[in-house]
Design an enzyme around this catalytic site. Structure first.
Site, PDB file in Angstrom:
ATOM      1  N   THR A   1      -5.419  -9.248  -5.455  1.00  0.00           N
ATOM      2  CA  THR A   1      -6.296 -10.628  -5.076  1.00  0.00           C
ATOM      3  C   THR A   1      -5.866 -11.646  -6.134  1.00  0.00           C
ATOM      4  O   THR A   1      -6.130 -11.412  -7.355  1.00  0.00           O
ATOM      5  CB  THR A   1      -7.837 -10.257  -5.240  1.00  0.00           C
ATOM      6  OG1 THR A   1      -8.381  -9.205  -4.544  1.00  0.00           O
ATOM      7  CG2 THR A   1      -8.432 -11.529  -4.759  1.00  0.00           C
TER       8      THR A   1
ATOM      9  N   GLU B   1     -15.808  -4.623  -1.592  1.00  0.00           N
ATOM     10  CA  GLU B   1     -14.969  -5.754  -1.746  1.00  0.00           C
ATOM     11  C   GLU B   1     -14.137  -5.917  -0.265  1.00  0.00           C
ATOM     12  O   GLU B   1     -13.727  -5.002   0.106  1.00  0.00           O
ATOM     13  CB  GLU B   1     -13.789  -5.540  -2.742  1.00  0.00           C
ATOM     14  CG  GLU B   1     -14.231  -6.343  -4.060  1.00  0.00           C
ATOM     15  CD  GLU B   1     -12.966  -6.040  -4.733  1.00  0.00           C
ATOM     16  OE1 GLU B   1     -11.870  -6.461  -4.317  1.00  0.00           O
ATOM     17  OE2 GLU B   1     -13.084  -5.801  -5.993  1.00  0.00           O
TER      18      GLU B   1
ATOM     19  N   ARG C   1      -9.059  -3.142   2.140  1.00  0.00           N
ATOM     20  CA  ARG C   1      -8.164  -4.484   2.772  1.00  0.00           C
ATOM     21  C   ARG C   1      -7.682  -4.531   4.254  1.00  0.00           C
ATOM     22  O   ARG C   1      -7.974  -3.218   4.953  1.00  0.00           O
ATOM     23  CB  ARG C   1      -6.918  -4.202   1.949  1.00  0.00           C
ATOM     24  CG  ARG C   1      -7.009  -4.636   0.453  1.00  0.00           C
ATOM     25  CD  ARG C   1      -5.872  -4.813  -0.260  1.00  0.00           C
ATOM     26  NE  ARG C   1      -5.060  -5.968   0.036  1.00  0.00           N
ATOM     27  CZ  ARG C   1      -5.166  -7.134  -0.800  1.00  0.00           C
ATOM     28  NH1 ARG C   1      -5.714  -6.930  -1.829  1.00  0.00           N
ATOM     29  NH2 ARG C   1      -4.659  -8.059  -0.547  1.00  0.00           N
TER      30      ARG C   1
ATOM     31  N   HIS D   1     -12.299  -1.736  -2.443  1.00  0.00           N
ATOM     32  CA  HIS D   1     -11.833  -2.954  -1.549  1.00  0.00           C
ATOM     33  C   HIS D   1     -11.140  -2.344  -0.460  1.00  0.00           C
ATOM     34  O   HIS D   1      -9.934  -1.690  -0.570  1.00  0.00           O
ATOM     35  CB  HIS D   1     -10.736  -3.712  -2.405  1.00  0.00           C
ATOM     36  CG  HIS D   1     -10.326  -5.027  -1.843  1.00  0.00           C
ATOM     37  ND1 HIS D   1      -9.594  -5.973  -2.489  1.00  0.00           N
ATOM     38  CD2 HIS D   1     -10.589  -5.642  -0.631  1.00  0.00           C
ATOM     39  CE1 HIS D   1      -9.267  -7.017  -1.438  1.00  0.00           C
ATOM     40  NE2 HIS D   1      -9.889  -6.780  -0.417  1.00  0.00           N
TER      41      HIS D   1
ATOM     42  N   ASP E   1      -9.872   1.931  -6.294  1.00  0.00           N
ATOM     43  CA  ASP E   1      -8.739   1.576  -5.174  1.00  0.00           C
ATOM     44  C   ASP E   1      -7.494   2.395  -5.518  1.00  0.00           C
ATOM     45  O   ASP E   1      -6.906   3.012  -4.545  1.00  0.00           O
ATOM     46  CB  ASP E   1      -8.364   0.153  -5.038  1.00  0.00           C
ATOM     47  CG  ASP E   1      -9.419  -0.821  -4.608  1.00  0.00           C
ATOM     48  OD1 ASP E   1     -10.467  -0.135  -4.257  1.00  0.00           O
ATOM     49  OD2 ASP E   1      -9.393  -2.041  -4.713  1.00  0.00           O
ATOM     50  N   HIS E   2      -7.203   2.400  -6.623  1.00  0.00           N
ATOM     51  CA  HIS E   2      -5.888   3.049  -7.169  1.00  0.00           C
ATOM     52  C   HIS E   2      -5.807   4.511  -6.950  1.00  0.00           C
ATOM     53  O   HIS E   2      -4.674   5.114  -7.357  1.00  0.00           O
ATOM     54  CB  HIS E   2      -5.321   2.343  -8.111  1.00  0.00           C
ATOM     55  CG  HIS E   2      -4.993   0.958  -8.100  1.00  0.00           C
ATOM     56  ND1 HIS E   2      -4.565   0.461  -6.955  1.00  0.00           N
ATOM     57  CD2 HIS E   2      -5.537  -0.283  -8.591  1.00  0.00           C
ATOM     58  CE1 HIS E   2      -4.547  -1.041  -6.877  1.00  0.00           C
ATOM     59  NE2 HIS E   2      -4.989  -1.418  -7.803  1.00  0.00           N
TER      60      HIS E   2
ATOM     61  N   HIS F   1     -11.157  -8.818 -13.068  1.00  0.00           N
ATOM     62  CA  HIS F   1      -9.680  -9.106 -12.944  1.00  0.00           C
ATOM     63  C   HIS F   1      -8.681  -8.986 -13.918  1.00  0.00           C
ATOM     64  O   HIS F   1      -8.958 -10.056 -14.799  1.00  0.00           O
ATOM     65  CB  HIS F   1      -9.540 -10.149 -11.843  1.00  0.00           C
ATOM     66  CG  HIS F   1      -8.391  -9.745 -10.978  1.00  0.00           C
ATOM     67  ND1 HIS F   1      -6.843 -10.168 -11.429  1.00  0.00           N
ATOM     68  CD2 HIS F   1      -8.166  -9.720  -9.554  1.00  0.00           C
ATOM     69  CE1 HIS F   1      -6.068  -9.559 -10.286  1.00  0.00           C
ATOM     70  NE2 HIS F   1      -6.635  -9.465  -9.588  1.00  0.00           N
TER      71      HIS F   1
ATOM     72  N   GLY G   1     -10.513  -2.155 -12.530  1.00  0.00           N
ATOM     73  CA  GLY G   1      -9.845  -1.199 -11.915  1.00  0.00           C
ATOM     74  C   GLY G   1      -8.365  -0.606 -12.380  1.00  0.00           C
ATOM     75  O   GLY G   1      -8.093   0.414 -13.081  1.00  0.00           O
TER      76      GLY G   1
ATOM     77  N   ASN H   1     -13.448   0.120 -10.240  1.00  0.00           N
ATOM     78  CA  ASN H   1     -12.786  -0.129  -9.181  1.00  0.00           C
ATOM     79  C   ASN H   1     -11.948   1.190  -8.727  1.00  0.00           C
ATOM     80  O   ASN H   1     -10.793   1.262  -9.666  1.00  0.00           O
ATOM     81  CB  ASN H   1     -11.943  -1.646  -9.222  1.00  0.00           C
ATOM     82  CG  ASN H   1     -11.425  -1.829  -7.535  1.00  0.00           C
ATOM     83  OD1 ASN H   1     -10.817  -0.838  -7.226  1.00  0.00           O
ATOM     84  ND2 ASN H   1     -11.432  -2.924  -7.240  1.00  0.00           N
TER      85      ASN H   1
ATOM     86  N   ARG I   1      -4.255  -0.444   2.902  1.00  0.00           N
ATOM     87  CA  ARG I   1      -3.015  -0.014   1.802  1.00  0.00           C
ATOM     88  C   ARG I   1      -3.551   1.014   0.788  1.00  0.00           C
ATOM     89  O   ARG I   1      -2.918   1.789   0.259  1.00  0.00           O
ATOM     90  CB  ARG I   1      -2.247  -1.213   1.126  1.00  0.00           C
ATOM     91  CG  ARG I   1      -3.316  -1.722   0.151  1.00  0.00           C
ATOM     92  CD  ARG I   1      -2.476  -2.764  -0.737  1.00  0.00           C
ATOM     93  NE  ARG I   1      -1.916  -4.038  -0.090  1.00  0.00           N
ATOM     94  CZ  ARG I   1      -1.858  -5.217  -0.448  1.00  0.00           C
ATOM     95  NH1 ARG I   1      -1.552  -5.297  -1.750  1.00  0.00           N
ATOM     96  NH2 ARG I   1      -1.668  -6.105   0.255  1.00  0.00           N
TER      97      ARG I   1
ATOM     98  N   GLU J   1     -18.743 -13.675  -8.788  1.00  0.00           N
ATOM     99  CA  GLU J   1     -17.967 -12.644  -9.777  1.00  0.00           C
ATOM    100  C   GLU J   1     -16.948 -13.757 -10.117  1.00  0.00           C
ATOM    101  O   GLU J   1     -16.192 -14.380  -9.248  1.00  0.00           O
ATOM    102  CB  GLU J   1     -17.422 -11.503  -9.029  1.00  0.00           C
ATOM    103  CG  GLU J   1     -16.607 -10.820  -9.795  1.00  0.00           C
ATOM    104  CD  GLU J   1     -16.049  -9.425  -9.282  1.00  0.00           C
ATOM    105  OE1 GLU J   1     -16.886  -8.814  -8.885  1.00  0.00           O
ATOM    106  OE2 GLU J   1     -15.076  -9.071  -9.681  1.00  0.00           O
TER     107      GLU J   1
HETATM  108  N1  PXP Z   1     -12.884  -7.849  -8.847  1.00  0.00           N
HETATM  109  C1  PXP Z   1     -12.440  -8.355  -7.753  1.00  0.00           C
HETATM  110  C2  PXP Z   1     -13.104  -9.211  -6.839  1.00  0.00           C
HETATM  111  C3  PXP Z   1     -11.022  -7.771  -7.390  1.00  0.00           C
HETATM  112  O1  PXP Z   1     -10.359  -8.205  -6.351  1.00  0.00           O
HETATM  113  C4  PXP Z   1     -10.463  -6.892  -8.181  1.00  0.00           C
HETATM  114  C5  PXP Z   1      -9.119  -6.105  -7.782  1.00  0.00           C
HETATM  115  O2  PXP Z   1      -9.182  -5.314  -6.912  1.00  0.00           O
HETATM  116  C6  PXP Z   1     -11.037  -6.393  -9.354  1.00  0.00           C
HETATM  117  C7  PXP Z   1     -12.438  -7.103  -9.532  1.00  0.00           C
HETATM  118  C8  PXP Z   1     -10.713  -5.426 -10.425  1.00  0.00           C
HETATM  119  O3  PXP Z   1      -9.317  -5.975 -10.914  1.00  0.00           O
HETATM  120  P1  PXP Z   1      -8.385  -5.112 -11.897  1.00  0.00           P
HETATM  121  O4  PXP Z   1      -7.738  -3.997 -10.880  1.00  0.00           O
HETATM  122  O5  PXP Z   1      -7.348  -5.918 -12.378  1.00  0.00           O
HETATM  123  O6  PXP Z   1      -9.207  -4.514 -12.979  1.00  0.00           O
END
Ligand code: PXP
Length: 253
Positions: A106, A75, A50, A48, A14-15, A199, A221, A12, A54, A156
């Site tokens: 999430t 996502e 959103r 993701h 996103d960051h 997660h 992520g 992931n 963000r 998931e």
């Molecule tokens: N799976 C889903 C559905 C999520 O919403 C997230 C967080 O965006 C992740 C996996 C990844 O989680 P993390 O960033 O805590 O590894």
């Protein structure tokens, strides 16, 4: 010799966009990160989009779809706006998550039972666009059963409660949360659903989850991006994949 099902790592990203947006420019670029994690052995890219944009933005989704050869897991919340973007981007997969404007990340699984009448046609529409739909659910049988009665091909399992338990010092809590994930994975598999999880997974807590034979993909992520600051993104992805594969072949503990 028994053969185990391979386990995939979806990263992931996103960051990477969170960091980019902090300065408002184009650096660091999520597409460049996607290419790097692909070359380090990741099996998929998750992002993701959103509602509040963000981190990942609409253009990122388009650029990721065009630039990466790995499957793109989009996502999203189940909204008309996201549906429209999926119809343009045509990702490999869509993972439906609940979204709350004020949450940092999430926080819980999707309430598939409570929203069944709304979600069922929404999932069918995404499937008709060619996306493999995944529902992010807590490890609760009723939610998984409800997921199994839609066109979703994947669940998931939310590993957030397991992550929280691992931060504490009570091994019984950790085992209890892990048992919930195992039972949920077995149940989902028995319904013919493909099982993913994610997660809060880290180098320290990933192996017991990766060892659950029904789970074929982990989406990770935040920890990887944080660790990238210290050891580099490619090295962090390689290490995570090694830990997952070791656990899968029985080399954990
Ligand atoms: N799976 C889903 C559905 C999520 O919403 C997230 C967080 O965006 C992740 C996996 C990844 O989680 P993390 O960033 O805590 O590894």
């Amino acid at each position: 010799m028994p053969t185990e099902t391979p386990i995939r790592l979806g990263v992931n990203i996103d960051h990477v966009a969170t960091l980019r947006n902090a300065r408002g420019g184009a650096h660091p670029d999520p597409v460049r990160a996607a290419a790097l994690v692909a070359s380090a052995g990741a099996d998929g890219i998750t992002a993701h989009l959103r509602e509040d944009r963000r981190h990942i933005r609409d253009d990122d989704m388009r650029a990721l779809k065009d630039a990466t050869h790995l499957p793109l897991n989009f996502e999203m919340a189940a909204t008309a706006e996201m549906h429209k973007i999926v119809s343009e981007v045509r990702p490999h997969a869509c993972c439906l998550v609940p979204e709350n404007r004020n949450e940092r990340t999430t926080e819980g699984g999707l309430d598939v039972c409570g929203q069944h009448n709304f979600l069922t046609p929404f999932i069918s529409e995404l499937s008709n666009l060619g996306a493999r739909v995944s529902l992010f659910v807590d490890p609760i049988d009723a939610q998984i059963e409800a997921a199994g009665s839609t066109d979703a091909k994947v669940v998931e399992i939310h590993t957030g409660a397991y992550h929280e338990a691992c931060l504490g010092s009570d091994p019984k809590k950790i085992i209890a949360e892990l048992d919930k994930i195992k039972a949920a994975a077995e149940y989902a598999d028995s319904l013919g659903l493909e099982v993913h999880a994610g997660h809060g997974l880290t180098f320290q807590n990933v192996q017991p989850v990766a060892a659950i034979p029904q789970i074929v993909e982990l989406n990770i992520g935040h920890f990887l991006m944080g660790e990238a600051l210290f050891m580099g993104l490619a090295a962090a992805v390689k290490e995570m994949k090694l830990l997952m594969e070791d656990a899968r072949s029985g080399g954990l503990y």
